[in-house]
Design a protein around this motif. Sequence first.
Motif, PDB file in Angstrom:
ATOM      1  N   VAL A  61       0.831  -1.208   0.000  1.00  0.00           N
ATOM      2  CA  VAL A  61       0.000   0.000   0.000  1.00  0.00           C
ATOM      3  C   VAL A  61       0.868   1.261   0.000  1.00  0.00           C
ATOM      4  O   VAL A  61       0.891   2.015  -0.987  1.00  0.00           O
ATOM      5  N   GLU A  62       1.601   1.480   1.082  1.00  0.00           N
ATOM      6  CA  GLU A  62       2.334   2.742   1.214  1.00  0.00           C
ATOM      7  C   GLU A  62       3.442   2.873   0.172  1.00  0.00           C
ATOM      8  O   GLU A  62       3.607   3.944  -0.450  1.00  0.00           O
ATOM      9  N   LEU A  63       4.211   1.824  -0.040  1.00  0.00           N
ATOM     10  CA  LEU A  63       5.286   1.873  -1.029  1.00  0.00           C
ATOM     11  C   LEU A  63       4.730   2.044  -2.439  1.00  0.00           C
ATOM     12  O   LEU A  63       5.253   2.844  -3.231  1.00  0.00           O
ATOM     13  N   VAL A  64       3.688   1.315  -2.773  1.00  0.00           N
ATOM     14  CA  VAL A  64       3.089   1.412  -4.107  1.00  0.00           C
ATOM     15  C   VAL A  64       2.572   2.819  -4.366  1.00  0.00           C
ATOM     16  O   VAL A  64       2.791   3.388  -5.449  1.00  0.00           O
ATOM     17  N   ASP A  65       1.911   3.419  -3.385  1.00  0.00           N
ATOM     18  CA  ASP A  65       1.430   4.803  -3.534  1.00  0.00           C
ATOM     19  C   ASP A  65       2.602   5.759  -3.767  1.00  0.00           C
ATOM     20  O   ASP A  65       2.523   6.663  -4.614  1.00  0.00           O
ATOM     21  N   PHE A  66       3.676   5.559  -3.016  1.00  0.00           N
ATOM     22  CA  PHE A  66       4.866   6.407  -3.148  1.00  0.00           C
ATOM     23  C   PHE A  66       5.459   6.293  -4.548  1.00  0.00           C
ATOM     24  O   PHE A  66       5.780   7.308  -5.186  1.00  0.00           O
ATOM     25  N   ILE A  67       5.618   5.084  -5.042  1.00  0.00           N
ATOM     26  CA  ILE A  67       6.208   4.872  -6.366  1.00  0.00           C
ATOM     27  C   ILE A  67       5.333   5.470  -7.457  1.00  0.00           C
ATOM     28  O   ILE A  67       5.831   6.130  -8.388  1.00  0.00           O
ATOM     29  N   ASP A  68       4.030   5.276  -7.358  1.00  0.00           N
ATOM     30  CA  ASP A  68       3.122   5.823  -8.374  1.00  0.00           C
ATOM     31  C   ASP A  68       3.149   7.348  -8.410  1.00  0.00           C
ATOM     32  O   ASP A  68       2.927   7.956  -9.466  1.00  0.00           O
ATOM     33  N   LYS A  69       3.424   7.983  -7.275  1.00  0.00           N
ATOM     34  CA  LYS A  69       3.470   9.445  -7.219  1.00  0.00           C
ATOM     35  C   LYS A  69       4.793  10.008  -7.735  1.00  0.00           C
ATOM     36  O   LYS A  69       4.847  11.156  -8.186  1.00  0.00           O
ATOM     37  N   HIS A  70       5.867   9.224  -7.668  1.00  0.00           N
ATOM     38  CA  HIS A  70       7.195   9.759  -7.981  1.00  0.00           C
ATOM     39  C   HIS A  70       7.788   9.266  -9.300  1.00  0.00           C
ATOM     40  O   HIS A  70       8.814   9.793  -9.744  1.00  0.00           O
ATOM     41  N   TYR A  71       7.157   8.261  -9.934  1.00  0.00           N
ATOM     42  CA  TYR A  71       7.689   7.734 -11.192  1.00  0.00           C
ATOM     43  C   TYR A  71       6.558   7.563 -12.198  1.00  0.00           C
ATOM     44  O   TYR A  71       5.383   7.502 -11.819  1.00  0.00           O
ATOM     45  N   ARG A  72       6.921   7.489 -13.465  1.00  0.00           N
ATOM     46  CA  ARG A  72       5.915   7.389 -14.525  1.00  0.00           C
ATOM     47  C   ARG A  72       5.462   5.928 -14.662  1.00  0.00           C
ATOM     48  O   ARG A  72       5.856   5.203 -15.576  1.00  0.00           O
ATOM     49  N   THR A  73       4.641   5.526 -13.743  1.00  0.00           N
ATOM     50  CA  THR A  73       4.112   4.161 -13.732  1.00  0.00           C
ATOM     51  C   THR A  73       2.742   4.133 -14.389  1.00  0.00           C
ATOM     52  O   THR A  73       2.065   5.165 -14.513  1.00  0.00           O
ATOM     53  N   ILE A  74       2.329   2.953 -14.804  1.00  0.00           N
ATOM     54  CA  ILE A  74       0.925   2.736 -15.148  1.00  0.00           C
ATOM     55  C   ILE A  74       0.267   2.284 -13.849  1.00  0.00           C
ATOM     56  O   ILE A  74       0.421   1.133 -13.418  1.00  0.00           O
ATOM     57  N   ALA A  75      -0.416   3.183 -13.217  1.00  0.00           N
ATOM     58  CA  ALA A  75      -0.918   2.950 -11.853  1.00  0.00           C
ATOM     59  C   ALA A  75      -2.207   2.140 -11.880  1.00  0.00           C
ATOM     60  O   ALA A  75      -3.297   2.621 -11.569  1.00  0.00           O
TER      61      ALA A  75
END
Length: 351
Positions: free
Chosen positions: A134-148
């Motif tokens: 949860v927390e890590l995934v949210d962080f990564i989606d906010k800081h990198y160009r992911t397909i969220a």
Amino acid sequence: MRKFSLLLFAFLLFTRFLSAQAIPAGKVVTTYITAKTLQNRAGENPTRRVSVYLPPDYEKSVKRYPVIYFLHGFFWSDSLLVNNDHINHIFDRAIHLQKIKPVIVVMPDESTVFKGSFYANSKSSGSWSDFTSVELVDFIDKHYRTIADKDSRGISGHSMGGNGALRNAILHPEVFSSVYALSPGVLDARYFALTEIELYKSLATIKKTEDLLKPENSRINIIIAIARAYNGNEKNPPFYADFPFSFENDQLKADSSVLQAMKNHSTSELPFSHDKNLRKLKAIKFDWGRNDEFKHIPPTCLDFSKTLEMMKIKHEAEEYIGTHGSEVSRENGRIENSMLPFFNIHLKFEK
């Protein structure tokens, strides 16, 4: 003839060198996150390092990428995955050889005071599953160009990390669509404890954490780490955990309630309590080496597969000839030739 052979050998070496040089390199960036989910009273640091692999074309494009979360094993870390295993070069090579399309890979450091979190929510040392999923995934989606999106998100790992990958995929099918576990370790914590009873006898010699730095005591870390993961107890210092076995005058004493809790909290039990979640996953695969040095791994992996089969949960399970790590982190190993192509098939690469 000998001169020709030498020239041919030199040519082949040169060709291999040029081929290696031609592989475009991705970039590994290091970031840190102070996790709310990891606040605890047991002495674990809630600020975690995260190594993020960005594919070779990331900085030259504006597109978004799917993400694989890769979880390290016990006694290991994200930095060792990069600096010792050179896992980023495996990603480079697989992308270059079109075994997988460009992808972001996230490698969190979830080592602990006792060398491993088992990626599980603990009653004493932090909610490592919530952090991972949860927390890590949210962080990564906010800081990198992911397909969220869950269809563009997979989770994998080796050994303890393979266990964590299965656990978190089963608990969070709304986050991850697919999972590939490499040699998942300690799927059944109670079974593991029964195979390592002698370690509990040695536990009595540990008076402080520093004692575990002695080489002869290093393996004791794992029974403490498992206890903190599955039997955490904030009121029981210095390890903040309850243990299933103890010894009195060299006689074994078993605590049935702790043993049962270990079983109940094990990843091997999740199919019974989370079968609906398992059926929501798009793809499940795990593998293990027939000659694994950790003798609990082959039988528990096979039992886990049999459980899924009896419950009619579609999955792939494969035993190969190899040891715990002999076929994993190397050129043309399991990561390159099995795990990454699996995600190439099952992840969604377009937004």
